[in-house]
Design a protein around this motif. Structure first.
Motif, mmCIF file in Angstrom:
data_model
loop_
_atom_site.group_PDB
_atom_site.id
_atom_site.type_symbol
_atom_site.label_atom_id
_atom_site.label_comp_id
_atom_site.label_asym_id
_atom_site.label_seq_id
_atom_site.Cartn_x
_atom_site.Cartn_y
_atom_site.Cartn_z
ATOM 1 N N ASP A 17 13.592 -15.780 -13.974
ATOM 2 C CA ASP A 17 14.328 -15.882 -12.707
ATOM 3 C C ASP A 17 13.380 -15.693 -11.529
ATOM 4 O O ASP A 17 13.594 -14.850 -10.663
ATOM 5 C CB ASP A 17 15.416 -14.817 -12.668
ATOM 6 N N SER A 18 12.299 -16.493 -11.488
ATOM 7 C CA SER A 18 11.347 -16.363 -10.387
ATOM 8 C C SER A 18 11.998 -16.823 -9.088
ATOM 9 O O SER A 18 12.956 -17.596 -9.095
ATOM 10 C CB SER A 18 10.099 -17.179 -10.679
ATOM 11 N N SER A 19 11.499 -16.308 -7.964
ATOM 12 C CA SER A 19 12.097 -16.636 -6.666
ATOM 13 C C SER A 19 11.147 -17.450 -5.803
ATOM 14 O O SER A 19 11.485 -17.811 -4.678
ATOM 15 C CB SER A 19 12.482 -15.343 -5.941
ATOM 16 N N LEU A 20 9.943 -17.756 -6.325
ATOM 17 C CA LEU A 20 8.926 -18.396 -5.486
ATOM 18 C C LEU A 20 8.024 -19.231 -6.393
ATOM 19 O O LEU A 20 7.573 -18.754 -7.433
ATOM 20 C CB LEU A 20 8.103 -17.279 -4.821
ATOM 21 N N ALA A 23 11.496 -4.740 -9.448
ATOM 22 C CA ALA A 23 12.729 -4.682 -8.660
ATOM 23 C C ALA A 23 12.462 -4.381 -7.185
ATOM 24 O O ALA A 23 13.216 -4.815 -6.310
ATOM 25 C CB ALA A 23 13.669 -3.625 -9.244
ATOM 26 N N SER A 24 11.398 -3.648 -6.904
ATOM 27 C CA SER A 24 11.128 -3.243 -5.520
ATOM 28 C C SER A 24 10.389 -4.313 -4.720
ATOM 29 O O SER A 24 10.155 -4.142 -3.523
ATOM 30 C CB SER A 24 10.309 -1.945 -5.523
ATOM 31 N N ALA A 25 10.005 -5.427 -5.352
ATOM 32 C CA ALA A 25 9.205 -6.447 -4.657
ATOM 33 C C ALA A 25 10.077 -7.388 -3.832
ATOM 34 O O ALA A 25 11.292 -7.454 -4.013
ATOM 35 C CB ALA A 25 8.417 -7.254 -5.679
ATOM 36 N N ASP A 26 9.442 -8.112 -2.918
ATOM 37 C CA ASP A 26 10.158 -9.116 -2.123
ATOM 38 C C ASP A 26 10.389 -10.390 -2.925
ATOM 39 O O ASP A 26 11.404 -11.065 -2.755
ATOM 40 C CB ASP A 26 9.354 -9.447 -0.860
ATOM 41 N N ASP A 27 9.428 -10.755 -3.779
ATOM 42 C CA ASP A 27 9.535 -12.010 -4.529
ATOM 43 C C ASP A 27 8.897 -11.896 -5.899
ATOM 44 O O ASP A 27 7.982 -11.107 -6.107
ATOM 45 C CB ASP A 27 8.823 -13.146 -3.762
#
Lengths: 186, 186
Positions: free
Chosen positions: B118-121, B152-156
């Motif tokens: 589930d990558s966001s970038l 979990a604490s990362a932006d992306d």
């Protein structure tokens, strides 16, 4: 589109030292593991360790056996899949003969260096050759790079990896990973 | 076009072991050298070693001093230029604060893994952010990867490196080199 047939050779003789003298460098454990894992990830056909030193052949054979047949194979099966790619040769011509035997055709031999000012092949050209089915042997040097006679006997000189700075001192492990990504990433 | 501001963090705690337990891994000499050399080649702004272990801080400091100020600096000045990028932090939040202090802005924190479904970038999106001037901290885990709380604490979450096979077990050194090439090559 065909399955690319890329072989990788890591040469330990003849290579240069810091003062441009020709030496035999030592095989390192991490060169075996890191490059075998990258080779397996990118679907490389064979990872050829080139050294004329008998002791080094024993070392590489025993490392390979540990991970392919010994305790390592059950401890970490992923390493087995990577180290299975490793083959040993006395010299580069012997590696070429071995590849010709297994592939049924002599590979095009492409040497690499961080210092080529007169390269004969770009990454995109080599990628095209691979994806058209040409069998390629990509040759990397340890130490301070491949000796001139090794470069002179090759079919092509690959363009250097160009970072955005004028500093260009990647480890051979980093260079191998970047080359495989440029040539074989989907 | 601006000069990309990419920082790299190599996290040794909290990371996972083979059985998904959270551990502190040991700093290795080659992680320092290989990744520092690649970072310098690609113009990375800082290479941040994250570990809470005091002994490991001493080890990294003494290695860094050897190459930056000691005998190593004259023996091999190229290593000095690479190892100068190394900074030490107790934990990831401390690294982020340090970068915010030097860059004048909090970095966008992008974590990496070979396993994100589930990558966001994507690499091309991150490359675009960098070349538009956004300050980025790219976070790599040692061992079997970053612990869930760190992710979990990362932006992306950056997309995994996709080789053409279903095998995906690059060393962290190979992964770092490939990521820098994808994000910063000219």
């Amino acid at each position: 589109m065909v399955n690319p047939k890329l072989h990788l050779a890591l040469v330990h003789y003849p290579v240069l030292d810091k003062n441009d003298a020709t030496i035999a460098s030592a095989v390192t454990n991490l060169d075996l593991h890191d490059i075998a894992r990258a080779a397996r990830t990118y679907g490389v056909s064979g990872y050829h360790i080139v050294t004329p030193v008998a002791d080094q052949h024993e070392l590489v054979s025993s490392l390979r056996s540990h991970w392919v047949e010994g305790h390592g194979a059950t401890y970490n099966p992923k390493r087995r899949q990577a180290l299975e790619l490793v083959e040993l040769h006395e010299n580069l011509p012997a590696a070429i003969v071995g590849i010709e035997r297994s592939e049924g055709v002599r590979p095009r031999v492409v040497v690499t260096s961080a210092r080529f000012a007169d390269s004969s092949l770009s990454f995109s050209q080599l990628r095209r050759h691979l994806h058209r089915g040409q069998v390629i042997l990509l040759v990397l040097g340890t130490g301070w790079g491949l000796a001139p006679e090794c470069v002179a006997s090759a079919d092509d000189r690959l363009e250097p990896i160009d970072g955005p700075t004028d500093y260009n001192h990647l480890s051979v492990r980093s260079a191998a990973a970047i080359m495989l990504d440029r040539l074989l990433a989907t």
